[in-house]
Design a protein around this motif. Structure first.
Motif, PDB file in Angstrom:
ATOM      1  N   HIS A  65       0.812  -1.218   0.000  1.00 11.35           N
ATOM      2  CA  HIS A  65       0.000   0.000   0.000  1.00 11.35           C
ATOM      3  C   HIS A  65       0.846   1.269   0.000  1.00 11.35           C
ATOM      4  CE1 HIS A  65      -3.871  -1.996   0.874  1.00 11.35           C
ATOM      5  NE2 HIS A  65      -3.138  -2.862   1.566  1.00 11.35           N
ATOM      6  N   ILE A  66       2.147   1.140   0.030  1.00 12.39           N
ATOM      7  CA  ILE A  66       3.048   2.280   0.204  1.00 12.39           C
ATOM      8  C   ILE A  66       3.660   2.693  -1.134  1.00 12.39           C
ATOM      9  CG2 ILE A  66       5.087   3.117   1.433  1.00 12.39           C
ATOM     10  CD1 ILE A  66       2.670   2.392   3.259  1.00 12.39           C
ATOM     11  N   LYS A  67       3.511   3.965  -1.460  1.00  9.60           N
ATOM     12  CA  LYS A  67       4.024   4.473  -2.743  1.00  9.60           C
ATOM     13  C   LYS A  67       5.547   4.467  -2.784  1.00  9.60           C
ATOM     14  CE  LYS A  67       1.705   7.598  -5.086  1.00  9.60           C
ATOM     15  NZ  LYS A  67       1.086   8.854  -5.531  1.00  9.60           N
ATOM     16  N   ASP A  68       6.212   4.827  -1.671  1.00 12.95           N
ATOM     17  CA  ASP A  68       7.681   4.854  -1.602  1.00 12.95           C
ATOM     18  C   ASP A  68       8.132   3.880  -0.513  1.00 12.95           C
ATOM     19  OD1 ASP A  68      10.394   5.354  -1.383  1.00 12.95           O
ATOM     20  OD2 ASP A  68      10.180   7.543  -1.326  1.00 12.95           O
ATOM     21  N   PRO A  69       8.205   2.582  -0.839  1.00  9.65           N
ATOM     22  CA  PRO A  69       8.484   1.581   0.189  1.00  9.65           C
ATOM     23  C   PRO A  69       9.860   1.716   0.828  1.00  9.65           C
ATOM     24  CG  PRO A  69       8.375   0.554  -1.971  1.00  9.65           C
ATOM     25  CD  PRO A  69       7.963   1.972  -2.146  1.00  9.65           C
ATOM     26  N   VAL A  70      10.877   2.163   0.101  1.00  4.79           N
ATOM     27  CA  VAL A  70      12.215   2.279   0.695  1.00  4.79           C
ATOM     28  C   VAL A  70      12.206   3.348   1.791  1.00  4.79           C
ATOM     29  CG1 VAL A  70      14.644   2.826   0.252  1.00  4.79           C
ATOM     30  CG2 VAL A  70      13.369   1.376  -1.358  1.00  4.79           C
ATOM     31  N   CYS A  71      11.601   4.485   1.520  1.00  6.88           N
ATOM     32  CA  CYS A  71      11.483   5.538   2.537  1.00  6.88           C
ATOM     33  C   CYS A  71      10.701   5.025   3.753  1.00  6.88           C
ATOM     34  CB  CYS A  71      10.801   6.762   1.929  1.00  6.88           C
ATOM     35  SG  CYS A  71      10.531   8.107   3.103  1.00  6.88           S
ATOM     36  N   PHE A  72       9.618   4.316   3.489  1.00  7.90           N
ATOM     37  CA  PHE A  72       8.799   3.764   4.572  1.00  7.90           C
ATOM     38  C   PHE A  72       9.598   2.762   5.410  1.00  7.90           C
ATOM     39  CE2 PHE A  72       5.738   0.777   6.374  1.00  7.90           C
ATOM     40  CZ  PHE A  72       4.796   1.632   6.934  1.00  7.90           C
ATOM     41  N   ARG A 102      -5.912  -2.934  -7.242  1.00 10.22           N
ATOM     42  CA  ARG A 102      -6.072  -1.491  -7.453  1.00 10.22           C
ATOM     43  C   ARG A 102      -7.158  -0.919  -6.548  1.00 10.22           C
ATOM     44  NH1 ARG A 102      -5.189  -3.398 -12.511  1.00 10.22           N
ATOM     45  NH2 ARG A 102      -7.394  -3.476 -13.058  1.00 10.22           N
ATOM     46  N   MET A 103      -8.257  -1.633  -6.424  1.00  9.55           N
ATOM     47  CA  MET A 103      -9.392  -1.137  -5.639  1.00  9.55           C
ATOM     48  C   MET A 103      -9.075  -1.046  -4.148  1.00  9.55           C
ATOM     49  SD  MET A 103     -12.602  -2.823  -7.599  1.00  9.55           S
ATOM     50  CE  MET A 103     -13.770  -1.938  -6.575  1.00  9.55           C
ATOM     51  N   VAL A 104      -8.227  -1.929  -3.651  1.00 10.19           N
ATOM     52  CA  VAL A 104      -7.901  -1.888  -2.222  1.00 10.19           C
ATOM     53  C   VAL A 104      -6.633  -1.079  -1.941  1.00 10.19           C
ATOM     54  CG1 VAL A 104      -9.165  -3.997  -1.652  1.00 10.19           C
ATOM     55  CG2 VAL A 104      -6.725  -4.129  -2.246  1.00 10.19           C
ATOM     56  N   GLY A 105      -6.103  -0.423  -2.978  1.00  8.77           N
ATOM     57  CA  GLY A 105      -4.987   0.494  -2.768  1.00  8.77           C
ATOM     58  C   GLY A 105      -3.602  -0.107  -2.854  1.00  8.77           C
ATOM     59  N   HIS A 106      -3.466  -1.232  -3.521  1.00  7.95           N
ATOM     60  CA  HIS A 106      -2.134  -1.817  -3.707  1.00  7.95           C
ATOM     61  C   HIS A 106      -1.435  -1.121  -4.865  1.00  7.95           C
ATOM     62  CE1 HIS A 106      -3.409  -5.997  -1.936  1.00  7.95           C
ATOM     63  NE2 HIS A 106      -3.532  -5.004  -1.066  1.00  7.95           N
ATOM     64  N   TYR A 107      -0.167  -0.828  -4.676  1.00  5.75           N
ATOM     65  CA  TYR A 107       0.642  -0.285  -5.760  1.00  5.75           C
ATOM     66  C   TYR A 107       1.304  -1.397  -6.568  1.00  5.75           C
ATOM     67  CZ  TYR A 107       0.011   4.372  -3.942  1.00  5.75           C
ATOM     68  OH  TYR A 107      -0.550   5.551  -3.534  1.00  5.75           O
TER      69      TYR A 107
END
Length: 173
Positions: A65-72, A102-107
């Motif tokens: 669900h995280i757009k920038d996983p490395v930062c997270f 897509r509907m549940v917010g997975h990137y």
């Protein structure tokens, strides 16, 4: 921690204290009261009083669900004690990425190579990586196909039906 189901299961099974954090206040309000604290908190804020506070961090169905996983992941590392552990569970295989995701917010979905790369970029040392739940592959493919024929509203309802007798029987087999 969402609504705290895994948190509660870990506390009950292991008898330990598990705190949880989430940005979904409604989910936190539904979480059962456990031994640990619940935080309405964005870990990217990196509060000083939570630095190296936790011996283990669990990210179960979070990273996708995280757009920038490395930062997270770097923010997650900030909260983990030296020598602590990070345990992650993510949906596997981009091949299965579809409408429900897509509907549940997975990137995206992950493979071990991609997950390990992101973890290394965030400063983690990988001890072990594995796939689990391969018996669910036919169900995931069936879900992807079935969702092609329903509306968005129906798709989110039937995307993953919990407590389905048929699904439970198939998984048991």
């Amino acid at each position: 921690c969402g609504n705290g189901i895994i948190r509660q299961q870990i506390e009950d099974y292991y008898g330990c204290i598990v705190s949880g954090c989430d940005l979904n206040i409604a989910a936190l309000r539904r979480a059962s009261s456990g031994k640990g604290d619940l935080y309405f908190y964005d870990i990217n804020q990196r509060y000083a009083d939570l630095k190296e506070e936790f011996s283990t961090a669990l990210l179960f169905d979070v990273l996708e669900h995280i757009k920038d996983p490395v930062c997270f992941l770097k923010s997650a590392a900030f909260h983990i004690k030296p020598g602590g552990r990070l345990i992650i569970d993510v949906p596997a295989f981009q091949l299965f990425y579809g409408r429900y995701d897509r509907m549940v917010g997975h990137y995206k979905r992950y493979n071990i190579s991609l997950l390990n790369k992101e973890l290394r970029l965030a400063g983690f040392r990988i001890e072990r990586s594995t796939y689990w739940g391969l018996s669910m592959v036919p169900l995931i493919l069936a879900r992807k196909l079935a969702l092609c024929f329903v509306s968005d509203e129906q798709a989110i309802k039937i995307g993953f039906l919990p407590d389905s007798r048929l699904v439970n029987h198939i998984l048991w087999l």
